[in-house]
Design a protein around this motif. Structure first.
Motif, PDB file in Angstrom:
ATOM      1  N   ARG A 240       0.424  -1.278   0.166  1.00 32.34           N
ATOM      2  CA  ARG A 240      -0.298   0.234   0.084  1.00 32.34           C
ATOM      3  C   ARG A 240       1.119   1.101   0.257  1.00 32.34           C
ATOM      4  O   ARG A 240       0.487   2.818   0.561  1.00 32.34           O
ATOM      5  N   LYS A 241       2.071   1.064   0.410  1.00 36.88           N
ATOM      6  CA  LYS A 241       3.089   2.374  -0.578  1.00 36.88           C
ATOM      7  C   LYS A 241       2.774   3.646   1.202  1.00 36.88           C
ATOM      8  O   LYS A 241       2.702   4.378   0.820  1.00 36.88           O
ATOM      9  N   SER A 242       2.508   2.478   2.524  1.00 34.80           N
ATOM     10  CA  SER A 242       2.307   3.456   3.502  1.00 34.80           C
ATOM     11  C   SER A 242       3.481   3.161   4.440  1.00 34.80           C
ATOM     12  O   SER A 242       4.225   2.443   4.793  1.00 34.80           O
ATOM     13  N   ALA A 243       3.633   4.335   5.636  1.00 37.04           N
ATOM     14  CA  ALA A 243       4.540   2.965   6.443  1.00 37.04           C
ATOM     15  C   ALA A 243       4.284   5.014   7.841  1.00 37.04           C
ATOM     16  O   ALA A 243       4.942   6.442   7.914  1.00 37.04           O
ATOM     17  N   ASN A 244       2.608   4.536   8.561  1.00 36.78           N
ATOM     18  CA  ASN A 244       2.376   5.016   9.704  1.00 36.78           C
ATOM     19  C   ASN A 244       3.410   5.098  10.264  1.00 36.78           C
ATOM     20  O   ASN A 244       3.701   4.317  11.400  1.00 36.78           O
ATOM     21  N   LEU A 245       3.457   6.234  11.694  1.00 36.49           N
ATOM     22  CA  LEU A 245       3.780   5.919  12.681  1.00 36.49           C
ATOM     23  C   LEU A 245       2.688   5.930  14.089  1.00 36.49           C
ATOM     24  O   LEU A 245       1.818   6.335  13.687  1.00 36.49           O
ATOM     25  N   VAL A 246       3.570   5.123  14.743  1.00 36.71           N
ATOM     26  CA  VAL A 246       2.039   5.028  16.198  1.00 36.71           C
ATOM     27  C   VAL A 246       3.256   5.241  16.711  1.00 36.71           C
ATOM     28  O   VAL A 246       4.285   4.863  17.345  1.00 36.71           O
ATOM     29  N   ILE A 247       2.544   6.237  17.739  1.00 33.87           N
ATOM     30  CA  ILE A 247       2.705   6.097  19.237  1.00 33.87           C
ATOM     31  C   ILE A 247       1.984   5.947  20.386  1.00 33.87           C
ATOM     32  O   ILE A 247       0.473   6.042  20.100  1.00 33.87           O
ATOM     33  N   SER A 248       2.243   5.419  20.479  1.00 33.30           N
ATOM     34  CA  SER A 248       1.723   4.742  21.625  1.00 33.30           C
ATOM     35  C   SER A 248       1.394   5.418  23.497  1.00 33.30           C
ATOM     36  O   SER A 248       2.771   5.938  23.859  1.00 33.30           O
ATOM     37  N   ALA A 249       0.879   4.891  24.602  1.00 30.74           N
ATOM     38  CA  ALA A 249       0.493   5.767  25.751  1.00 30.74           C
ATOM     39  C   ALA A 249       1.213   7.491  25.091  1.00 30.74           C
ATOM     40  O   ALA A 249       2.087   7.467  25.848  1.00 30.74           O
ATOM     41  N   SER A 250       0.412   8.055  24.806  1.00 32.61           N
ATOM     42  CA  SER A 250       0.789   9.431  24.352  1.00 32.61           C
ATOM     43  C   SER A 250       1.460  10.259  25.563  1.00 32.61           C
ATOM     44  O   SER A 250       0.500  10.047  26.678  1.00 32.61           O
ATOM     45  N   GLN A 251       2.361  11.168  25.365  1.00 35.36           N
ATOM     46  CA  GLN A 251       2.381  12.083  26.622  1.00 35.36           C
ATOM     47  C   GLN A 251       2.416  13.547  26.111  1.00 35.36           C
ATOM     48  O   GLN A 251       2.396  14.622  25.260  1.00 35.36           O
ATOM     49  N   LEU A 252       2.205  14.292  26.705  1.00 36.35           N
ATOM     50  CA  LEU A 252       2.438  15.780  26.668  1.00 36.35           C
ATOM     51  C   LEU A 252       3.515  16.542  26.376  1.00 36.35           C
ATOM     52  O   LEU A 252       3.063  17.426  25.371  1.00 36.35           O
ATOM     53  N   GLY A 253       4.664  15.874  25.813  1.00 35.07           N
ATOM     54  CA  GLY A 253       5.722  16.445  25.532  1.00 35.07           C
ATOM     55  C   GLY A 253       5.701  15.719  23.932  1.00 35.07           C
ATOM     56  O   GLY A 253       6.230  16.013  22.839  1.00 35.07           O
TER      57      GLY A 253
END
Lengths: 119, 112
Positions: free
Chosen positions: A72-85
């Motif tokens: 699919r030519k995709s490279a998504n970034l996943v951020i787990s447990a987001s922080q304010l920073g």
């Protein structure tokens, strides 16, 4: 044509939740690399994660993972447990094929996604 | 290690003035780069130096020149500044062409 497309100008997420930032790319090369960078309001560019086109497993670095879907030519970034920073601009970039005959591969950047993490 | 350093951090020029942006890295990297960042356009490569002694044009080289002074230092020169060169300029370096690039803190340039 855009080589790197980030369709989300802005994203909102609550603290401790996961968030996915989208990135699609366009290349006819078999060998390429995909990078994600973070740019906080202070302005510096911080390298987060890398995925090579031949890597069979998705890259992970701490709370960051890259959901690589080659067909699919995709490279998504996943951020787990987001922080304010984590509130910042996020840029996807691709190491493109050889430039002229030098064999040098330059980085091409997307226009970025601004992530805002709320308490 | 300081990583990638850039000077100055801020600069205001009048149209037609010249200036040189300095960049140095202490990571023993072979490749160095200059980018400009404009709102809504991401980063665009101005010039790069794949290794000491070589420089090549990137996407937007017009109005700029570069010098790879040695392995550590890579400078960007604006000979006759124009308002269209108002931007944030980033220097970056990488061990070689395949590896991730590390960025300096940026120079915010305004041309009046």
């Amino acid at each position: 044509a855009q080589k790197i497309t980030q369709t989300q100008p802005g994203m909102f997420v609550q603290e401790k939740e996961a968030v996915t930032l989208d990135c699609t790319y366009d290349t006819s090369d078999q060998s390429y690399g995909l990078f994600w960078y973070k740019q906080p309001s202070s302005g510096e560019m911080i390298f987060l994660i890398y995925q090579g086109s031949y890597d069979e497993q998705n890259a992970t670095e701490g709370r960051y993972s890259l959901n690589f879907q080659k067909a699919r030519k995709s490279a998504n970034l996943v951020i787990s447990a987001s922080q304010l920073g984590d509130s910042a601009m996020y840029f996807c970039a691709m190491r493109e094929g050889p430039l002229m005959n030098t064999g040098f591969q330059k980085l091409v950047f997307g226009t970025g996604t601004r992530l805002l993490v709320s308490p | 290690n300081a990583g990638v350093t850039q000077t100055p951090k801020f600069q205001v020029l009048k149209t037609g003035q010249s200036m040189t942006l300095q960049c140095a890295q202490d990571m023993n990297h072979n490749s160095m780069y200059w980018y400009r960042q404009d709102p809504g356009m991401g980063l665009r490569l101005i010039y790069y130096s794949a290794s000491e002694g070589t420089t090549d044009k990137g996407e937007v080289p017009n109005g700029y020149n570069v010098s790879r002074l040695n392995k550590r230092e890579f400078s960007l020169r604006l000979e006759s500044a124009a308002p269209s060169q108002t931007s944030v300029y980033f220097c970056a370096s990488s061990f070689d062409r395949y590896n991730e690039q590390f960025f300096g803190p940026g120079t915010r340039l305004t041309v009046l």
